[in-house]
Scaffold this active site. Structure first.
Site, mmCIF file in Angstrom:
data_model
loop_
_atom_site.group_PDB
_atom_site.id
_atom_site.type_symbol
_atom_site.label_atom_id
_atom_site.label_comp_id
_atom_site.label_asym_id
_atom_site.label_seq_id
_atom_site.Cartn_x
_atom_site.Cartn_y
_atom_site.Cartn_z
ATOM 1 N N ASP A 10 0.509 -0.687 0.157
ATOM 2 C CA ASP A 10 -0.090 -0.082 0.024
ATOM 3 C C ASP A 10 0.714 0.728 -0.355
ATOM 4 O O ASP A 10 0.808 2.480 1.153
ATOM 5 C CB ASP A 10 -1.212 0.155 1.075
ATOM 6 C CG ASP A 10 0.008 -0.112 2.842
ATOM 7 O OD1 ASP A 10 0.916 -0.340 2.401
ATOM 8 O OD2 ASP A 10 -0.662 0.693 3.258
ATOM 9 N N ASP A 15 6.907 1.275 1.542
ATOM 10 C CA ASP A 15 6.730 0.589 1.108
ATOM 11 C C ASP A 15 7.470 0.734 -0.331
ATOM 12 O O ASP A 15 8.051 -0.244 -0.831
ATOM 13 C CB ASP A 15 5.578 -0.170 0.713
ATOM 14 C CG ASP A 15 4.237 0.143 1.672
ATOM 15 O OD1 ASP A 15 3.029 -0.780 1.766
ATOM 16 O OD2 ASP A 15 3.525 1.236 2.763
ATOM 17 N N ASN A 39 -2.648 3.085 3.133
ATOM 18 C CA ASN A 39 -1.942 4.234 3.603
ATOM 19 C C ASN A 39 -2.727 5.102 3.385
ATOM 20 O O ASN A 39 -2.209 6.000 3.414
ATOM 21 C CB ASN A 39 -0.796 4.261 3.721
ATOM 22 C CG ASN A 39 0.397 3.501 4.369
ATOM 23 O OD1 ASN A 39 0.521 3.400 5.635
ATOM 24 N ND2 ASN A 39 1.432 2.879 3.671
ATOM 25 N N THR A 123 2.985 -6.269 2.243
ATOM 26 C CA THR A 123 3.415 -4.885 3.598
ATOM 27 C C THR A 123 2.186 -4.090 3.801
ATOM 28 O O THR A 123 2.180 -2.407 3.989
ATOM 29 C CB THR A 123 4.517 -3.960 2.903
ATOM 30 O OG1 THR A 123 4.317 -3.527 1.182
ATOM 31 C CG2 THR A 123 5.944 -4.705 3.117
ATOM 32 N N PHE A 164 -0.708 -0.480 12.951
ATOM 33 C CA PHE A 164 -1.360 -0.020 11.257
ATOM 34 C C PHE A 164 -2.011 -1.345 10.436
ATOM 35 O O PHE A 164 -3.352 -1.117 10.466
ATOM 36 C CB PHE A 164 -0.869 1.259 11.033
ATOM 37 C CG PHE A 164 -1.587 1.623 9.515
ATOM 38 C CD1 PHE A 164 -2.038 2.988 10.431
ATOM 39 C CD2 PHE A 164 -1.510 1.353 9.010
ATOM 40 C CE1 PHE A 164 -3.509 2.977 8.797
ATOM 41 C CE2 PHE A 164 -2.476 1.371 7.537
ATOM 42 C CZ PHE A 164 -3.035 2.631 7.282
ATOM 43 N N ASN A 165 -1.624 -1.761 9.739
ATOM 44 C CA ASN A 165 -1.920 -3.269 8.789
ATOM 45 C C ASN A 165 -2.512 -4.445 9.691
ATOM 46 O O ASN A 165 -3.667 -4.441 9.012
ATOM 47 C CB ASN A 165 -0.100 -3.554 8.733
ATOM 48 C CG ASN A 165 0.470 -2.690 7.668
ATOM 49 O OD1 ASN A 165 -0.082 -1.702 7.319
ATOM 50 N ND2 ASN A 165 1.417 -2.662 7.601
ATOM 51 N N HIS A 232 9.470 0.365 8.022
ATOM 52 C CA HIS A 232 8.781 -0.902 8.470
ATOM 53 C C HIS A 232 8.852 -1.707 7.325
ATOM 54 O O HIS A 232 9.682 -3.007 7.595
ATOM 55 C CB HIS A 232 7.041 -0.616 9.027
ATOM 56 C CG HIS A 232 7.379 0.397 9.983
ATOM 57 N ND1 HIS A 232 7.315 0.641 11.428
ATOM 58 C CD2 HIS A 232 6.398 1.295 9.809
ATOM 59 C CE1 HIS A 232 6.615 1.491 11.924
ATOM 60 N NE2 HIS A 232 6.773 2.281 10.943
ATOM 61 N N ASP A 233 8.295 -1.596 6.099
ATOM 62 C CA ASP A 233 8.378 -2.378 4.809
ATOM 63 C C ASP A 233 10.216 -2.976 4.525
ATOM 64 O O ASP A 233 9.670 -4.432 3.692
ATOM 65 C CB ASP A 233 7.382 -2.418 4.027
ATOM 66 C CG ASP A 233 6.219 -1.344 4.599
ATOM 67 O OD1 ASP A 233 5.423 -1.870 5.489
ATOM 68 O OD2 ASP A 233 5.096 -0.474 4.076
HETATM 69 C C1 BDR Z 1 3.390 0.004 8.077
HETATM 70 O O1 BDR Z 1 1.886 0.902 8.887
HETATM 71 C C2 BDR Z 1 1.941 1.732 7.636
HETATM 72 O O2 BDR Z 1 2.001 2.849 7.194
HETATM 73 C C3 BDR Z 1 3.457 1.646 6.543
HETATM 74 O O3 BDR Z 1 3.092 1.606 5.781
HETATM 75 C C4 BDR Z 1 4.021 -0.030 7.285
HETATM 76 O O4 BDR Z 1 3.443 -1.189 6.320
HETATM 77 C C5 BDR Z 1 3.644 0.073 10.678
HETATM 78 O O5 BDR Z 1 2.767 -0.108 10.773
HETATM 79 CA CA CA Z 2 2.665 -0.770 4.082
#
Ligand code: BDR
Ligand code: CA
Length: 305
Positions: A10, A15, A39, A123, A164-165, A232-233
């Protein structure tokens, strides 16, 4: 031989960095990139994948997927990634298009057509993957490993317990974690330990065209922590190519799908809910932050080749 992978994402600034790394690594064969709402809207995340592939001149099929979570209302994270989802760099207008097939059909066809099982790296929210598992449960046999960015066993980033994901589509996450797929969960337990330092971010600006682009978007990225910014990703791509640098432990993970702990990924450390010995995910728990920073800078050199 290069490892065949499908990316489901996303973009999203981290990402975008993960795509930049993955499509430029000779040891990864990216067969397909699918987009999901997360996102920002799925129209924007799809467009962002196309922007990146045109930037790197890579001919990889792209398919657009779910516009919203399975059961919940969609809420974006444009406050972190900007209105476009990839603020901070002026990409040219896109000329390529996604496939006519939607993400679920495209993943299904790619898995079926492959001579060997494929690793899926996700991701964003796992809506596309949950829909695939519901429509084509037999496809699990063609998936070598499912590496996901998401979850946490030590506190959240959108609530005190949820990442979040997973929070975006907890019902999809529950389907995935209960699917029997070989899952590696790279969650906040790893990604918040591997912050890109301000020094690394500054250095990007001097690393050619790819470095300038990454410097622009990472500078605009609002996920700011004491000590730097989490990519993160990108950690999922690192794990796909160098699993030994992320320490993992097997756990039984349950996803909370209602109530104040919505979106939590609970590790059954006391064997209260599952039989002793049952596990459904390999969970990332530690990483060397300095090594991550150096590795990321090395990836930008590969992008400029
Ligand atoms: C995740 O949330 C998204 O905003 C980022 O792209 C990442 O995949 C982190 O919590
Ligand atoms: Ca992401």
């Amino acid at each position: 031989m290069a490892k065949p992978v499908i990316l489901d994402m996303d973009p999203g600034i981290d990402d975008a960095a993960a795509i930049a790394v993955a499509v430029n690594r000779p040891d990864l064969d990216v067969k397909l990139i699918t987009a999901v709402a997360g996102n920002v809207s799925v129209d924007k995340t799809t467009l962002n994948v196309l922007k990146l592939l045109e930037f790197f001149d890579k001919d990889i099929p792209v398919a657009s997927g779910a516009k919203a979570p399975l059961k919940r209302e969609f809420q974006d994270a444009s406050y972190i990634h900007g209105e476009s989802g990839m603020s901070g760099y002026d990409f040219p207008t896109v000329t390529s298009k996604p496939l006519d097939a939607d993400a679920v059909s495209a993943i299904h066809e790619t898995l079926q057509a492959s001579a060997e099982p494929i690793t899926i790296i996700a991701t964003g929210a796992y809506t596309n993957i949950a829909m695939l598992l519901q429509a084509h449960p037999e496809d699990t046999q063609f998936i070598k490993e499912f590496i996901l960015m998401g979850g946490s066993i030590s506190g959240g980033n959108v609530s005190s317990v949820a990442e979040f994901n997973v929070f975006t589509d907890p019902d999809a996450a529950a389907i995935v974690f209960n699917s029997g797929l070989p899952i590696t969960m790279i969650g906040l337990d790893v990604t918040l330990k591997a912050l890109l330092t301000p020094e690394t971010i500054n250095e990007l600006a001097h690393k050619g065209r790819a470095g300038e682009m990454l410097h622009g978007i990472i500078t605009a990225y609002e996920d700011v922590h004491d000590g730097g910014k989490p990519m993160h990703d990108v950690n999922t791509i690192l794990y796909a190519v160098k699993p030994e640098v992320i320490k993992t432990e097997p756990y039984a993970i349950d996803v909370v799908t209602e109530g104040p702990a919505l979106g939590a990924t609970v590790a059954d450390t006391q064997h209260r809910w599952h039989e002793d010995g049952y596990t459904n995910a390999n969970v990332g728990v530690d990483i060397d932050a300095a090594a991550f920073n150096q590795w990321f800078l090395d990836q930008v050199d590969l992008m400029n080749k």
